[in-house]
Design an enzyme around this catalytic site. Structure first.
Site, PDB file in Angstrom:
ATOM      1  N   ASP A  87      53.506  97.424  -4.366  1.00 53.39           N
ATOM      2  CA  ASP A  87      53.123  98.619  -5.121  1.00 53.39           C
ATOM      3  C   ASP A  87      54.192  99.663  -4.874  1.00 53.39           C
ATOM      4  O   ASP A  87      55.074  99.467  -4.025  1.00 53.39           O
ATOM      5  CB  ASP A  87      51.742  99.140  -4.681  1.00 53.39           C
ATOM      6  CG  ASP A  87      50.987  99.771  -5.844  1.00 53.39           C
ATOM      7  OD1 ASP A  87      51.516 100.733  -6.429  1.00 53.39           O
ATOM      8  OD2 ASP A  87      49.892  99.294  -6.182  1.00 53.39           O
ATOM      9  N   HIS A 103      53.082  99.635 -11.579  1.00 55.19           N
ATOM     10  CA  HIS A 103      52.971  99.859 -10.125  1.00 55.19           C
ATOM     11  C   HIS A 103      54.210  99.306  -9.414  1.00 55.19           C
ATOM     12  O   HIS A 103      54.099  98.742  -8.324  1.00 55.19           O
ATOM     13  CB  HIS A 103      51.712  99.174  -9.563  1.00 55.19           C
ATOM     14  CG  HIS A 103      50.454  99.955  -9.814  1.00 55.19           C
ATOM     15  ND1 HIS A 103      50.020 100.960  -8.991  1.00 55.19           N
ATOM     16  CD2 HIS A 103      49.538  99.871 -10.807  1.00 55.19           C
ATOM     17  CE1 HIS A 103      48.879 101.471  -9.458  1.00 55.19           C
ATOM     18  NE2 HIS A 103      48.576 100.823 -10.569  1.00 55.19           N
ATOM     19  N   GLU A 109      46.961  99.335 -15.064  1.00 57.51           N
ATOM     20  CA  GLU A 109      47.424 100.722 -15.157  1.00 57.51           C
ATOM     21  C   GLU A 109      48.884 100.900 -15.568  1.00 57.51           C
ATOM     22  O   GLU A 109      49.560 101.787 -15.049  1.00 57.51           O
ATOM     23  CB  GLU A 109      47.171 101.431 -13.820  1.00 57.51           C
ATOM     24  CG  GLU A 109      45.701 101.505 -13.473  1.00 57.51           C
ATOM     25  CD  GLU A 109      45.425 102.267 -12.187  1.00 57.51           C
ATOM     26  OE1 GLU A 109      44.571 103.152 -12.226  1.00 57.51           O
ATOM     27  OE2 GLU A 109      46.044 101.972 -11.150  1.00 57.51           O
TER      28      GLU A 109
END
Ligand code: ACM
Length: 683
Positions: free
Chosen positions: A189, A266, A322
């Protein structure tokens, strides 16, 4: 003579009754499928035999576990008639269809356990240890047991803060004790790449290190990566040897490690170390891979090749959540890709990458799992969906014949408050006590065919606000026990108050074994206002909302009566008792039906800045007799400033006035965002 006979009979009866009552179920978590309790105990003593008929690996796994009785048990080749724990893998066990199931028969003379796999035998041994409760006496009982779901997982984020391999092994021991079988590691991440990839050394020489150490200081500050070994560098990664060690350790406890490699989003850390993989080729600027660039696939496939060599797991998690997708519409390569592949929007562009990666992973004999955003733009043909934004994604996946792993945020995100927020270390998510986690049933509302596609359930711990090992354990335990029981036990057999007692005992076990579990026995509990409805003058009266300041439909708390129903909200605005207003503030008028003497008007608000929930900057309370002319009786001003955690504030007036109509207006501060209130109380 007759008297002597009666005395003898009496003595025999006393002896017969001397078998102590036992409570076998009290120690078992998860609760087994079926248990018949008897009287008395089998006692493990020095010289008790342990005979395990199983392949060597499985025998070793069980022997290691029963090492708790190490100085007493003597391994034997053949089961003895008495004083023996005989454990056996056999072709079939009555009443069991899952390979993870087992059956146990405990008598005062010995124990027999059967399973059809090493995992089943291992779980039988875990059950024996739980029954013994740290001692050497096992209550007489017979158990037939097997799980509801094949996937019973925990996810740990090791990117936002890094936790070393010994800590991971310690958690494996604990979750195995509760019969969980998957540990999903969120290895990559923005905050740091955590796995050695031989082909890309910058991932661990640079992208694994940052300054400063605490995530929120880093994220809301410089977001800087630094060279490994440089002053103040925080981070770390698992070497490939570490990974092999963790994977082997987990396998010996029948836990599969699921690696997660995030894509296409990410990925700030990768795209700063290898900026040519982003759309703009600039370090520190992008979170999403360039989907048009062939180099992206070369990189991801090379990384996944090394990952698949290290992790034998059938499932490889490829993230998918996301994505900002902001650079793709402006990137010539992404636009070219969209044209060539006839993709109509950026969702389909993301889906193109996921499809392509799935093909690659499938070609190696593995399957992908992705967060539920992989549904957007079209789901890859063999993908399993991990449903986190609620249950909808998982349900949609099953509707199209895909498997789903349920991990909805409202029940399974363990970075939320597990008790009254003011009693707890700062957390990311709202109040989600053990009871709330336990109330989740992954197949609720699903048709039988869909329910069959629910592969299982998982508790997730994201660690943005959890920088230490102690806090990780505190947030995981005991809530992961609820996930363990949801994953294993029949929902019909589940009862929260009974579960809670077993969870309190399990917390004792965890603490005795060195885990920093939350002390469930001292739980503070729900906000006291939420426990009992209140009586007041406005209850049940008509309410008019100004057209400029309607409540938000998503947080309607039941609609127009919500603020005069006597019902108060709890510790979270997500409990459907708090009414939410976005940007327009609040302006409502309550009609008391007739002119009344009024001595107070008040309402509670909450502030939680992370999800943009704020206290009002100004509240004005006014009264009227005719609803045409209002006179202000109070103005309450508050300086709204960002803070951490969750706070509540009552905005009210006390005095002596008369009126029929009560108008309550609340205005946002400079932050705008959400206002939440639960009841306008008029007395
Ligand atoms: C997630 O919580 N972003 C999967």
């Amino acid at each position: 003579m007759k008297k002597l006979f009666l005395v003898l009979v009496g003595l025999l009866l006393i002896r017969a009754c001397a078998h102590e009552q036992n409570d076998a179920t009290g120690n078992l978590l998860p609760v087994p499928k079926s248990i018949q309790q008897g009287n008395g105990f089998f006692t493990v003593t020095k010289g008790t035999g342990l005979c395990i008929s199983a392949p060597e690996n499985d025998r070793n796994a069980v022997t290691r576990l029963l090492g708790a009785w190490e100085d007493m048990l003597s391994l034997t080749e053949k089961p003895a008639d008495a004083d023996c724990i005989a454990m056996e893998i056999c072709e079939k066990v009555d009443g069991i269809s899952s390979p993870e199931g087992y059956a146990i028969e405990v008598t005062e003379d010995g124990i027999k356990a059967k399973a059809t796999s090493g995992a089943g035998l291992f779980y039988a041994a875990q059950t024996l240890l739980q029954l013994a409760d740290g001692g050497n006496r096992i209550p007489v009982c017979s158990i037939t047991d097997e799980p509801q779901f094949g996937y019973r997982g925990m996810m740990l984020d090791v990117s936002r803060h890094f936790f070393g391999k010994e800590f991971i092994k310690k958690q494996i021991d604990a979750i195995a004790h509760f019969k969980m079988n998957r540990l999903h590691l969120h290895l990559t991440d923005a905050a740091g790449w955590r796995i050695e990839i031989k082909k890309y050394p910058r991932l661990t020489d640079f992208a694994a290190w940052r300054k400063p150490a605490i995530w929120k200081d880093w994220w809301f500050g410089s977001r800087e990566y630094v060279e490994k070994g440089s002053e103040g560098a925080y981070g770390g990664y698992y070497t490939q040897d570490d990974i092999r060690e963790i994977v082997a350790y987990a396998a010996e406890r029948y836990i599969t490690i699921i690696p997660e490699i995030e894509m296409p989003a990410h990925s700030e850390e990768v795209l700063t170390a290898y900026p040519e993989l982003s759309c703009t080729h600039e370090p520190y600027k992008q979170a999403d891979f360039c989907i048009g660039n062939e180099k992206t696939y070369e990189f991801l496939e090379n990384v996944l090749t090394e990952v698949m060599e290290l992790f034998p797991s059938e499932y490889i998690h490829i993230g998918g959540d996301e994505a900002g997708k902001a650079s793709w519409p402006h990137c010539p390569l992404c636009q070219k890709r969209m044209k060539e592949e006839n993709l109509s929007d950026v969702n389909e562009l993301q889906s193109y990458l996921i499809h392509r990666i799935e093909k690659f992973v499938n070609s190696k004999g593995r399957q992908i799992i992705g967060w539920d955003e992989i549904l957007d733009g079209g789901l890859a043909p063999n993908a399993t969906v991990m449903s986190w934004r609620g249950t909808e994604g998982g349900i949609a996946a099953t509707e199209s014949g895909h498997k789903a792993i349920m991990t909805p945020g409202g029940y399974c995100y363990l970075d939320s408050y597990q008790d009254a927020p003011h009693t707890q270390p700062m957390a990311f998510g709202p109040y989600m006590p053990l009871e709330k986690v336990y109330s989740y049933n992954p197949t609720d509302g699903l048709k039988e065919e869909q329910a069959k596609l629910i592969y299982g359930v998982q508790g997730n711990l994201w660690v943005e606000y959890i920088p230490t090992e102690e806090l990780v354990e505190y947030m995981i335990y005991p809530r992961i026990l609820a996930i363990a029981e949801i994953g294993w036990s029949n929902p019909a057999a589940r009862d929260y108050s009974e579960f809670r007692q077993r969870a309190v005992k399990s917390v004792e076990w965890l603490k005795a074994n060195g885990y920093n579990a939350f002390d469930l026995a001292k739980e503070f509990g729900q906000r006291k206002e939420a426990l009992t409805p209140s009586e007041h003058l406005a209850k049940g009266k008509n309410v008019a909302y100004s057209a400029n300041a309607p409540f938000n439909d998503r947080y309607n708390a039941g609609g127009e009566t919500a603020l005069v129903d006597g019902i108060h909200g709890g510790w979270t605005y997500l409990d459907e008792k708090w009414q939410g207003f976005i940007k327009g503030g609040i302006d409502i008028t309550i009609d008391l039906g007739e002119e009344r003497e009024i001595s107070s008007v008040s309402a509670d608000f909450m502030q939680m800045c992370i999800p943009d929930v704020w206290l009002p900057a100004k509240v004005t309370i006014s009264l009227s007799s005719d609803s045409a002319e209002f006179r202000d009786i109070a103005t309450i001003v508050h300086n709204v400033v960002r803070d951490e955690g969750l706070s509540f504030k009552n905005y009210g007036w006390n005095g002596k006035e008369k009126g029929r109509y009560v108008r309550y207006r609340a205005e946002c501060g400079p932050q705008r965002g959400w206002l939440f209130t639960d009841e306008i109380i008029v007395k």
